[in-house]
Design an enzyme around this catalytic site. Structure first.
Site, PDB file in Angstrom:
ATOM      1  N   HIS A   1      -6.135   3.120  -3.896  1.00 35.92           N
ATOM      2  CA  HIS A   1      -5.967   3.141  -2.540  1.00 35.92           C
ATOM      3  C   HIS A   1      -6.361   4.728  -2.071  1.00 35.92           C
ATOM      4  O   HIS A   1      -5.878   5.144  -1.019  1.00 35.92           O
ATOM      5  CB  HIS A   1      -4.334   2.750  -2.004  1.00 35.92           C
ATOM      6  CG  HIS A   1      -4.613   2.647  -0.602  1.00 35.92           C
ATOM      7  ND1 HIS A   1      -5.366   1.948   0.253  1.00 35.92           N
ATOM      8  CD2 HIS A   1      -3.490   3.116   0.334  1.00 35.92           C
ATOM      9  CE1 HIS A   1      -4.929   1.892   1.571  1.00 35.92           C
ATOM     10  NE2 HIS A   1      -4.017   2.443   1.697  1.00 35.92           N
TER      11      HIS A   1
ATOM     12  N   HIS B   1       3.835  -2.138   3.005  1.00 37.73           N
ATOM     13  CA  HIS B   1       3.809  -0.930   2.456  1.00 37.73           C
ATOM     14  C   HIS B   1       5.031  -0.927   1.839  1.00 37.73           C
ATOM     15  O   HIS B   1       6.137  -1.019   2.469  1.00 37.73           O
ATOM     16  CB  HIS B   1       3.474   0.281   3.393  1.00 37.73           C
ATOM     17  CG  HIS B   1       2.261  -0.046   4.262  1.00 37.73           C
ATOM     18  ND1 HIS B   1       2.114  -0.867   5.186  1.00 37.73           N
ATOM     19  CD2 HIS B   1       1.159   0.857   4.135  1.00 37.73           C
ATOM     20  CE1 HIS B   1       0.841  -0.679   5.660  1.00 37.73           C
ATOM     21  NE2 HIS B   1       0.235   0.195   4.921  1.00 37.73           N
TER      22      HIS B   1
ATOM     23  N   ASP C   1       0.650  -0.989  -0.093  1.00 42.32           N
ATOM     24  CA  ASP C   1      -0.094   0.130   0.273  1.00 42.32           C
ATOM     25  C   ASP C   1       0.826   1.288  -0.073  1.00 42.32           C
ATOM     26  O   ASP C   1       2.027   1.216   0.469  1.00 42.32           O
ATOM     27  CB  ASP C   1      -0.795   0.010   1.381  1.00 42.32           C
ATOM     28  CG  ASP C   1      -2.055  -0.814   1.224  1.00 42.32           C
ATOM     29  OD1 ASP C   1      -2.196  -1.639   0.372  1.00 42.32           O
ATOM     30  OD2 ASP C   1      -2.806  -0.843   2.039  1.00 42.32           O
ATOM     31  N   ASP C   2       0.315   2.220  -0.294  1.00 36.65           N
ATOM     32  CA  ASP C   2       0.768   3.871  -0.229  1.00 36.65           C
ATOM     33  C   ASP C   2       1.679   4.229  -1.054  1.00 36.65           C
ATOM     34  O   ASP C   2       2.272   5.357  -1.040  1.00 36.65           O
ATOM     35  CB  ASP C   2       1.156   4.017   1.311  1.00 36.65           C
ATOM     36  CG  ASP C   2       0.054   3.608   2.312  1.00 36.65           C
ATOM     37  OD1 ASP C   2      -1.173   3.670   1.747  1.00 36.65           O
ATOM     38  OD2 ASP C   2       0.350   3.899   3.272  1.00 36.65           O
TER      39      ASP C   2
ATOM     40  N   HIS D   1      -5.100   9.198   0.899  1.00 37.52           N
ATOM     41  CA  HIS D   1      -5.054   8.225   1.977  1.00 37.52           C
ATOM     42  C   HIS D   1      -6.081   8.981   3.242  1.00 37.52           C
ATOM     43  O   HIS D   1      -5.955   8.843   4.276  1.00 37.52           O
ATOM     44  CB  HIS D   1      -3.786   8.164   2.528  1.00 37.52           C
ATOM     45  CG  HIS D   1      -3.881   6.619   3.299  1.00 37.52           C
ATOM     46  ND1 HIS D   1      -4.125   6.827   4.691  1.00 37.52           N
ATOM     47  CD2 HIS D   1      -3.218   5.483   3.032  1.00 37.52           C
ATOM     48  CE1 HIS D   1      -4.075   5.292   5.331  1.00 37.52           C
ATOM     49  NE2 HIS D   1      -3.615   4.666   4.337  1.00 37.52           N
TER      50      HIS D   1
END
Length: 274
Positions: free
Chosen positions: A134, A224, A84-85, A138
């Site tokens: 995603h 991540h 993620d991210d 965020h």
């Protein structure tokens, strides 16, 4: 492509929060809906603000690993590694490690960072990895109006398509939270996880290795690619899981045929012999 299959209803002004799993919550290992006939709904969670990735570094690009036929995860041991991210400074090095083990993964990207690192995302997709949505920055989508959350996901999808030529195939909302009214109209499956390494919290390579190596057939592992400690953990994780006979697949591959608007926390696995 918009992420809703039906027009937004004005009567759905009040948005109930879908209590999926947060980026910081360690989840139980639910059964795959295709096996149990039940929809997976995870518990609530929360997470601190996402750390911005450091400046992008340059490096020699490796050629993509040779494409092989997707394994049948209902018959062989599969694990889905997810990140993620990103994209960020460590993503290219991670891609090279995945190539070494002929591993495919799923990357849930942040829209604003897609704009910062378009070539990294393009390279990720060209090597055969799956790209998921995603959100743009965020933020907790469940705290937005339905229309605002929809616009956020659409904006991210448009950024991904502009770079890769394709829309994201999955959504992983920040903290796992979505307005319930939006969830009903999604045309895209929701990807959760069964193992949260909490690499974002510990920033500890050894702890990340230990958490990821707890994978079982059907596991979806959350990590991540914006943390150097996670990058350093990956050689050991890949070596161990490959040595145990796991096939590294994307989330869609491990789910088989995921349905729009449903949250999946684990994938298919071989039926134990009687």
């Amino acid at each position: 492509m918009r992420f809703r299959s039906k027009a937004l209803r004005t009567s759905l002004a009040a948005t109930a929060i879908l209590a999926l799993a947060g980026c910081s919550a360690a989840l139980p290992a639910p059964t795959h809906p295709a096996q149990s006939g039940q929809q997976f709904i995870a518990g609530p969670g929360s997470s601190p603000a996402v750390t911005s990735p450091p400046a992008e570094t340059s490096g020699k690009r490796k050629e993509p690993a040779e494409t092989t036929k997707s394994p049948n995860c209902a018959k062989v041991k599969c694990v889905a590694l997810t990140f993620d991210d990103g994209p960020g400074a460590y993503t290219e090095d991670l891609l090279n490690l995945l190539d070494t083990y002929q591993a495919k993964a799923t990357f849930f990207v942040i829209g604003k960072d897609v704009q910062k690192h378009p070539q990294v995302l393009k390279d990720t997709a060209s090597r055969g990895h799956e790209i998921g949505n995603h959100s743009w920055a965020h933020q907790d989508l469940s705290k937005m109006s339905v229309s605002a959350a929809e616009r956020d996901l659409d904006k991210t999808a448009a950024a991904v398509k502009q770079v890769t030529g394709s829309n994201p195939t999955l959504i992983r909302p920040p903290f796992g939270a979505l307005p319930a009214a939006l969830k009903k109209d999604l045309s895209t499956p929701i990807a959760l996880w069964s193992i949260d390494t909490q690499d974002w919290l510990t920033r500890d390579t050894k702890k990340t290795i230990k958490a990821a190596e707890a994978a079982k057939p059907g596991s979806i592992v959350l990590m991540h690619d914006i943390h150097e400690s996670t990058l350093k953990a990956m050689p050991a994780v890949l070596k161990d899981l490959k040595g145990r006979g796991f096939h590294f697949v994307t989330v869609t591959q491990i789910l088989g045929k995921p349905k729009p608007g449903i949250g999946y926390g684990t994938g298919l696995s071989p039926t134990p012999a009687k």
